[in-house]
Design an enzyme around this catalytic site. Structure first.
Site, PDB file in Angstrom:
ATOM      1  N   ASP A  44       0.819  -1.205   0.000  1.00 53.73           N
ATOM      2  CA  ASP A  44       0.000   0.000   0.000  1.00 53.73           C
ATOM      3  C   ASP A  44       0.861   1.267   0.000  1.00 53.73           C
ATOM      4  OD1 ASP A  44       0.881  -0.142   2.612  1.00 53.73           O
ATOM      5  OD2 ASP A  44      -1.109  -0.257   3.518  1.00 53.73           O
ATOM      6  N   SER A  45       2.183   1.077  -0.007  1.00 54.42           N
ATOM      7  CA  SER A  45       3.108   2.191  -0.230  1.00 54.42           C
ATOM      8  C   SER A  45       2.874   2.823  -1.591  1.00 54.42           C
ATOM      9  CB  SER A  45       4.565   1.712  -0.120  1.00 54.42           C
ATOM     10  OG  SER A  45       4.768   0.545  -0.913  1.00 54.42           O
ATOM     11  N   ASP A  83      -0.926  -6.233  -0.003  1.00 54.61           N
ATOM     12  CA  ASP A  83      -1.308  -5.595   1.256  1.00 54.61           C
ATOM     13  C   ASP A  83      -2.817  -5.429   1.353  1.00 54.61           C
ATOM     14  OD1 ASP A  83       0.949  -5.168   2.792  1.00 54.61           O
ATOM     15  OD2 ASP A  83       1.408  -3.218   1.917  1.00 54.61           O
ATOM     16  N   LYS A 113      -1.056  -9.447   3.141  1.00 60.82           N
ATOM     17  CA  LYS A 113      -0.247  -8.986   4.273  1.00 60.82           C
ATOM     18  C   LYS A 113      -1.071  -8.040   5.135  1.00 60.82           C
ATOM     19  CE  LYS A 113       3.317  -6.059   3.868  1.00 60.82           C
ATOM     20  NZ  LYS A 113       2.947  -4.964   4.837  1.00 60.82           N
ATOM     21  N   GLU A 115      -0.971  -5.586   8.831  1.00 60.08           N
ATOM     22  CA  GLU A 115      -0.106  -4.889   9.779  1.00 60.08           C
ATOM     23  C   GLU A 115      -0.648  -5.001  11.205  1.00 60.08           C
ATOM     24  OE1 GLU A 115       0.735  -0.847   8.832  1.00 60.08           O
ATOM     25  OE2 GLU A 115       1.423  -1.298   6.813  1.00 60.08           O
ATOM     26  N   GLU A 182       9.808  -4.195  10.469  1.00 57.29           N
ATOM     27  CA  GLU A 182      10.197  -2.916   9.884  1.00 57.29           C
ATOM     28  C   GLU A 182      10.711  -1.922  10.919  1.00 57.29           C
ATOM     29  OE1 GLU A 182       8.545   0.704   7.004  1.00 57.29           O
ATOM     30  OE2 GLU A 182       7.296  -1.064   7.349  1.00 57.29           O
TER      31      GLU A 182
END
Length: 263
Positions: A44-45, A83, A113, A115, A182
């Site tokens: 999602d970057s 993501d 993925k 978070e 991260e």
């Protein structure tokens, strides 16, 4: 020729280290990365890299699916992970499953993925029990960033250090097949690597992680700012600038289009 890894082989660490991971949001980039990567992440970057957003918090499910479909068209051997954007999985495991199934079906990716740690245990566990492969993510959580100052190393203090270890353990117990770590101190990343059994993928973490991941545009020099953990391998932005200048120069001097570029 590189063989595609199996999710189960990754989970039990039956692979040759290191796991090579990079991000892709477009078909042309994915085609290049597929020759070298074990895992390609549609992160999602893309909100910041492609859309000029200040964070990942405005990225939508539809955006992730659209780019996931584009990337899938160009890869044959790499594992494709997509993501799940903020708001699609955190509070309700059943909604998380609906959204994860939608991503998996429409993009034909290999995994999603998520978070977070203990707070999203139920969602990860529910997805895993419903045969959705999940990659976890601890440490700096970009989806939780609300202001620029939040982009900082996590786990420096005693409470943060131990919470991130607990989060990693929770992710493993929930059924994730791997975990991204991260932007944490090396000592913390090493502790996680020695504590959990599933593979760890570092980004600003430790060389002891089972794999490493970076944003592809960062290593190519496209980003305005780069974190300490990024190694810039080329200045593609300057090279692109030079190409555009040459094109403009040719137009102004009536050198393009010339006879060989006309039908």
């Amino acid at each position: 020729m590189k063989k595609k890894l199996n999710i189960n082989n990754i989970k039990i660490k039956k692979f040759k280290k290191p796991l090579i991971c990079l991000t892709a949001y477009t078909a042309p980039v994915a085609k290049i990365l597929d020759k070298y990567c074990d895992v390609i992440l549609v992160g999602d970057s893309l909100g910041m890299v492609l859309y000029g957003m200040k964070s990942t918090r405005d990225v939508t499910l539809e955006m992730m699916i659209m780019h996931g479909k584009a990337v899938k068209k160009s890869i044959k051997k790499s594992l494709l992970v997509v993501d799940m954007p903020i708001g699609t999985y955190e509070t309700n495991p059943k909604i998380a499953l609906i959204n994860a199934k939608k991503i998996m079906k429409e993009t034909r990716c290999d995994a999603v993925k998520l978070e977070g740690g203990a707070k999203i245990y139920k969602s990860i566990n529910y997805l895993a029990k419903n045969n959705i492969p999940v990659m976890g993510h601890v440490g700096l959580l970009p989806q939780s960033v609300k202001k620029e100052s939040d982009y900082k190393v996590q786990g420096r203090d005693y409470l943060g250090f131990n919470q991130i270890i607990k989060d990693a353990i929770n992710i493993q117990q929930a059924g994730a097949f791997s975990i991204v770590i991260e932007c944490v101190p090396k000592i913390l990343a090493d502790k996680i690597c020695n504590t959990i059994k599933i593979p760890t993928i570092g980004i600003g973490a430790s060389e002891k992680c089972d794999g490493q991941i970076l944003v592809t545009e960062d290593i190519l020099g496209f980003s305005e700012k780069t974190a300490k953990f990024v190694k810039v391998y080329d200045d593609f932005k300057s090279r692109m600038d030079l190409c555009v200048k040459k094109f403009v120069r040719d137009l102004k001097k009536n050198k393009f289009p010339d006879p060989k570029h006309l039908y």
